[in-house]
Design a protein around this motif. Structure first.
Motif, mmCIF file in Angstrom:
data_model
loop_
_atom_site.group_PDB
_atom_site.id
_atom_site.type_symbol
_atom_site.label_atom_id
_atom_site.label_comp_id
_atom_site.label_asym_id
_atom_site.label_seq_id
_atom_site.Cartn_x
_atom_site.Cartn_y
_atom_site.Cartn_z
ATOM 1 N N LYS A 44 1.274 -0.958 -0.070
ATOM 2 C CA LYS A 44 0.121 0.431 -0.294
ATOM 3 C C LYS A 44 0.846 1.472 -0.250
ATOM 4 O O LYS A 44 1.729 1.488 0.932
ATOM 5 N N SER A 45 0.536 2.352 -0.694
ATOM 6 C CA SER A 45 1.395 3.678 -0.663
ATOM 7 C C SER A 45 0.412 4.368 -0.313
ATOM 8 O O SER A 45 -0.329 4.220 0.277
ATOM 9 N N GLY A 46 1.335 5.755 -0.106
ATOM 10 C CA GLY A 46 0.656 6.271 1.443
ATOM 11 C C GLY A 46 -0.835 7.222 0.416
ATOM 12 O O GLY A 46 -1.081 7.921 1.045
ATOM 13 N N ALA A 47 -0.435 7.002 -0.820
ATOM 14 C CA ALA A 47 -2.104 7.680 -1.259
ATOM 15 C C ALA A 47 -2.957 7.313 -1.362
ATOM 16 O O ALA A 47 -4.155 7.182 -1.880
ATOM 17 N N ALA A 48 -3.775 5.561 -0.844
ATOM 18 C CA ALA A 48 -4.400 4.968 -0.997
ATOM 19 C C ALA A 48 -5.460 5.187 -0.645
ATOM 20 O O ALA A 48 -5.482 5.820 1.106
ATOM 21 N N SER A 49 -6.307 5.384 -0.616
ATOM 22 C CA SER A 49 -7.950 5.785 -0.661
ATOM 23 C C SER A 49 -8.467 4.819 0.371
ATOM 24 O O SER A 49 -7.739 3.404 0.290
ATOM 25 N N THR A 50 -9.598 4.731 1.142
ATOM 26 C CA THR A 50 -10.069 4.186 1.921
ATOM 27 C C THR A 50 -11.098 2.575 1.002
ATOM 28 O O THR A 50 -10.842 2.002 1.268
ATOM 29 N N ILE A 51 -11.610 3.567 0.109
ATOM 30 C CA ILE A 51 -11.906 2.568 -1.055
ATOM 31 C C ILE A 51 -11.359 1.562 -2.113
ATOM 32 O O ILE A 51 -11.180 1.046 -1.713
ATOM 33 N N ALA A 52 -9.911 2.526 -2.669
ATOM 34 C CA ALA A 52 -8.691 2.119 -2.373
ATOM 35 C C ALA A 52 -8.599 0.257 -1.436
ATOM 36 O O ALA A 52 -8.297 -0.879 -1.977
ATOM 37 N N ASP A 53 -8.444 0.793 -0.883
ATOM 38 C CA ASP A 53 -8.384 -0.404 0.556
ATOM 39 C C ASP A 53 -9.620 -1.627 0.576
ATOM 40 O O ASP A 53 -8.936 -2.366 0.795
ATOM 41 N N ALA A 54 -10.792 -1.065 0.470
ATOM 42 C CA ALA A 54 -11.966 -2.174 0.441
ATOM 43 C C ALA A 54 -11.697 -2.788 -0.551
ATOM 44 O O ALA A 54 -12.124 -3.756 -0.468
ATOM 45 N N LEU A 55 -11.495 -1.836 -1.520
ATOM 46 C CA LEU A 55 -11.370 -3.260 -3.008
ATOM 47 C C LEU A 55 -10.731 -3.831 -3.084
ATOM 48 O O LEU A 55 -10.711 -4.954 -3.845
ATOM 49 N N VAL A 56 -9.066 -3.626 -2.637
ATOM 50 C CA VAL A 56 -8.298 -4.839 -2.853
ATOM 51 C C VAL A 56 -8.217 -6.080 -1.847
ATOM 52 O O VAL A 56 -7.842 -7.079 -2.132
ATOM 53 N N ASP A 84 -10.456 -18.171 4.547
ATOM 54 C CA ASP A 84 -9.798 -16.617 4.367
ATOM 55 C C ASP A 84 -10.363 -14.709 4.754
ATOM 56 O O ASP A 84 -9.842 -14.477 4.066
ATOM 57 N N ARG A 85 -11.795 -15.396 4.843
ATOM 58 C CA ARG A 85 -12.154 -14.406 5.081
ATOM 59 C C ARG A 85 -11.730 -13.950 6.803
ATOM 60 O O ARG A 85 -11.575 -12.906 7.114
ATOM 61 N N GLU A 86 -11.238 -14.939 7.805
ATOM 62 C CA GLU A 86 -10.907 -14.169 8.590
ATOM 63 C C GLU A 86 -9.225 -13.710 8.424
ATOM 64 O O GLU A 86 -9.041 -12.103 9.037
ATOM 65 N N LEU A 87 -7.969 -14.216 8.060
ATOM 66 C CA LEU A 87 -7.486 -13.461 7.520
ATOM 67 C C LEU A 87 -7.936 -12.367 6.368
ATOM 68 O O LEU A 87 -6.385 -11.394 6.844
ATOM 69 N N VAL A 88 -8.571 -12.007 5.423
ATOM 70 C CA VAL A 88 -9.034 -10.889 5.049
ATOM 71 C C VAL A 88 -9.110 -9.878 6.195
ATOM 72 O O VAL A 88 -9.248 -8.886 5.790
ATOM 73 N N GLN A 89 -10.196 -9.908 7.455
ATOM 74 C CA GLN A 89 -10.131 -9.382 8.359
ATOM 75 C C GLN A 89 -8.871 -8.638 8.780
ATOM 76 O O GLN A 89 -8.462 -7.397 9.284
ATOM 77 N N LEU A 90 -8.146 -10.181 9.163
ATOM 78 C CA LEU A 90 -6.642 -9.176 9.390
ATOM 79 C C LEU A 90 -6.018 -8.603 8.742
ATOM 80 O O LEU A 90 -5.822 -7.390 9.690
ATOM 81 N N TYR A 91 -5.960 -9.037 8.225
ATOM 82 C CA TYR A 91 -5.382 -8.034 6.311
ATOM 83 C C TYR A 91 -5.790 -6.633 6.404
ATOM 84 O O TYR A 91 -5.975 -5.393 6.978
ATOM 85 N N GLY A 92 -7.122 -6.577 6.494
ATOM 86 C CA GLY A 92 -7.895 -5.728 6.162
ATOM 87 C C GLY A 92 -7.770 -4.400 7.879
ATOM 88 O O GLY A 92 -7.286 -3.189 7.414
ATOM 89 N N ARG A 93 -7.585 -4.764 8.710
ATOM 90 C CA ARG A 93 -7.637 -4.142 10.432
ATOM 91 C C ARG A 93 -6.435 -3.590 9.863
ATOM 92 O O ARG A 93 -6.051 -2.357 10.229
ATOM 93 N N ILE A 94 -4.757 -4.313 9.711
ATOM 94 C CA ILE A 94 -3.352 -4.042 9.495
ATOM 95 C C ILE A 94 -3.039 -2.561 8.317
ATOM 96 O O ILE A 94 -2.642 -2.062 8.267
#
Length: 168
Positions: A44-56, A84-94
């Motif tokens: 993730k670059s510093g310029a990533a938006s919250t929407i970009a975070d959700a889409l990834v 795989d869902r739990e891993l996505v949630q963990l990664y999403g928080r990070i």
């Protein structure tokens, strides 16, 4: 005339099969491409938006088997079995807590590929900058990474910490 058409069709079919065989990526090439894809999606670059975070996050999930095992070294807080869902949630928080993330794999070695299972090793380099306290964290280690072929796609299923990399 019919004989020539039949021979032409047979030769065309043989050439098409040969081209498909030559240009279809091997299992090894597909596995290496998965590592590159994981690096791109997890970074993730510093310029990533919250929407970009959700889409990834959906793309991130597609890289993993339904059950994923993480066996980490010194920081055992994420060492566990995950869906795989739990891993996505963990990664999403990070990802939400980070300004920048970088994940790189170097010296990838494919040890074995047997039908639907592959074993690899790689040097893993993870870096991140926290949104809150702004510390810069770097972790570099050697790991065994296992993949499984599910519905024609190689998916990560196990990460095992082997050792910390010196000087990193």
């Amino acid at each position: 005339m019919k004989k020539r058409i039949g021979i032409f069709l047979l030769i065309s079919f043989a050439v098409a099969l040969l081209l498909f065989w030559l240009f279809y990526p091997s299992d090894e090439e597909q596995i290496l491409a998965r590592f590159e894809e994981l690096s791109d999606i997890a970074s993730k670059s510093g310029a990533a938006s919250t929407i970009a975070d959700a889409l990834v996050l959906e793309d991130f999930r597609d890289l993993f088997a339904p059950q994923v095992s993480l066996r980490t070294g010194g920081t055992a807080r994420h060492s566990d079995e995950y869906t795989d869902r739990e891993l996505v949630q963990l990664y999403g928080r990070i990802r939400l807590q980070s300004k920048r993330l970088s994940l790189r794999f170097e010296n990838i070695e494919i040890l074995s590929v047997v039908e639907t299972d592959a074993t690899t090793t790689a040097d893993v380099h993870a870096e991140g900058t926290d949104n809150i306290r702004d510390p810069h964290r770097v972790e570099s280690f050697h790991a065994q990474i296992d993949l499984r072929k599910i519905d024609g796609d190689w998916k990560f299923r196990q990460f095992i910490y082997i050792e910390s990399l010196p000087g990193k």
